[in-house]
Design an enzyme around this catalytic site. Structure first.
Site, PDB file in Angstrom:
ATOM      1  N   ASP A  83      -4.549 -18.479   5.094  1.00  0.00           N
ATOM      2  CA  ASP A  83      -3.200 -18.286   5.634  1.00  0.00           C
ATOM      3  C   ASP A  83      -2.361 -19.559   5.576  1.00  0.00           C
ATOM      4  O   ASP A  83      -2.892 -20.672   5.511  1.00  0.00           O
ATOM      5  CB  ASP A  83      -3.277 -17.865   7.109  1.00  0.00           C
ATOM      6  CG  ASP A  83      -3.708 -16.416   7.277  1.00  0.00           C
ATOM      7  OD1 ASP A  83      -4.137 -15.791   6.289  1.00  0.00           O
ATOM      8  OD2 ASP A  83      -3.617 -15.924   8.420  1.00  0.00           O
ATOM      9  N   HIS A 227      -7.323 -21.666   6.745  1.00  0.00           N
ATOM     10  CA  HIS A 227      -5.915 -22.027   6.499  1.00  0.00           C
ATOM     11  C   HIS A 227      -5.787 -23.083   5.402  1.00  0.00           C
ATOM     12  O   HIS A 227      -6.398 -24.139   5.498  1.00  0.00           O
ATOM     13  CB  HIS A 227      -5.285 -22.542   7.790  1.00  0.00           C
ATOM     14  CG  HIS A 227      -5.197 -21.487   8.858  1.00  0.00           C
ATOM     15  ND1 HIS A 227      -6.285 -21.117   9.607  1.00  0.00           N
ATOM     16  CD2 HIS A 227      -4.164 -20.712   9.260  1.00  0.00           C
ATOM     17  CE1 HIS A 227      -5.920 -20.160  10.450  1.00  0.00           C
ATOM     18  NE2 HIS A 227      -4.641 -19.882  10.264  1.00  0.00           N
TER      19      HIS A 227
HETATM   20 ZN   LIG Z   1      -0.573 -18.252  10.228  1.00  0.00          ZN
END
Ligand SMILES: [Zn+2]
Length: 278
Positions: A83, A227
């Site tokens: 993400d 991430h």
């Molecule tokens: Zn996020």
């Protein structure tokens, strides 16, 4: 368009409101608080209210509409998802690792970061699956449907402009799926996605901790969350070096345990296939 579980959600809301009303009325008209019907009404209200609050704040929402967060399968497969990118230099480094390992993953990109790094976004799109992660990465859990819609559409527009791809997957920032978020995403033709295991890597724990958390929580049909970028406001301070350092070892360990790697659409398809009666 109403999702199939709209009536369940409304039944829970009615139970919560009705239970409070009945318990309150009984108490107000002088009946003992500890009487069985009053306690039952209050208990039902608390249970229904608690369920609604839990479902509001979980990345695995069921009550307010479908959120895909794992596939029911005994096959040792997992979908890696990343993400908040694209983000230089981490996304590029991650692409190199995935390429070396021959793995396709799924990236939920933030529109504003795509505008900042259009070429990197396009490079990701040329090899991996893309999902929408809004334009500015806001908390949407209490937002009006109009705000949700604007965030999703601006995200789609940015990703489409840079990559030529129009994502069919959406992951809400911070993982909180309010009912309006699921409903708007569905209206825009996107499936909502959560995760089954994450590593709190936004706090930048050491890479061996990230690795341990993922490997500890992973299971067949799982969806991992890591991430490769950071939300828009924090962008200049983004540091995903610990995550990138962990990914290679996570992949080797999973491979050694017999795991294969699928993109999210592939994992969804496998889950749907295994649900079908023979
Ligand atoms: Zn996020």
């Amino acid at each position: 368009m109403k999702h199939p579980r709209a009536h369940v959600w409304k039944a829970a809301a009615a139970t919560a409101v009705g239970g409070v009303a009945v318990a309150g009325l009984r108490t107000a008209t002088g009946r003992p608080v500890r009487s069985a019907p009053t306690l039952a009404a209050a208990g039902a209200a608390m249970a229904a209210g608690g369920l609604m609050a839990y479902e509001w704040l979980t990345p695995r929402s069921w009550l307010y509409g479908p959120v895909f967060w794992h596939a029911q399968t005994s096959e040792r497969v997992v979908a890696l998802t990343f993400d908040d990118g694209p983000c230089h230099p981490y996304t590029g480094q991650l692409l190199e690792v995935l390429d070396r390992e021959g793995i396709r993953a799924t990236f939920f990109q933030v529109g504003n970061n795509v505008v900042r790094e259009p070429n990197l976004a396009a490079e990701v799109a040329s090899q991996h699956e893309l999902g929408n992660h809004t334009f500015t990465h806001p908390h949407l859990v209490w937002s009006r449907p109009g705000t949700v819609r604007e965030e999703l559409l601006r995200g789609q527009e940015a990703i489409h402009e840079a990559t030529g791809t129009l994502p069919r997957l959406f992951r809400v920032p911070h993982g909180w799926y309010g009912p309006q978020v699921i409903s708007v995403a569905g209206d825009l033709g996107m499936r909502c996605v959560g995760w089954s295991v994450m590593a709190w890597d936004w706090d930048r724990p050491p890479s061996d901790v990230i690795q341990r958390r993922i490997l500890h929580g992973v299971s067949p049909g799982g969806v991992t969350l890591l991430h490769d970028g950071q939300d828009t406001d924090a962008f200049p301070k983004a540091d995903r070096s610990h995550t990138i350092a962990a990914v290679s070892d996570i992949i080797s360990s999973l491979k050694a345990s017999g795991y294969g790697f699928l993109t999210l659409p592939e994992l969804m398809e496998l889950g749907a296939r295994e649900r079908e009666p023979n």
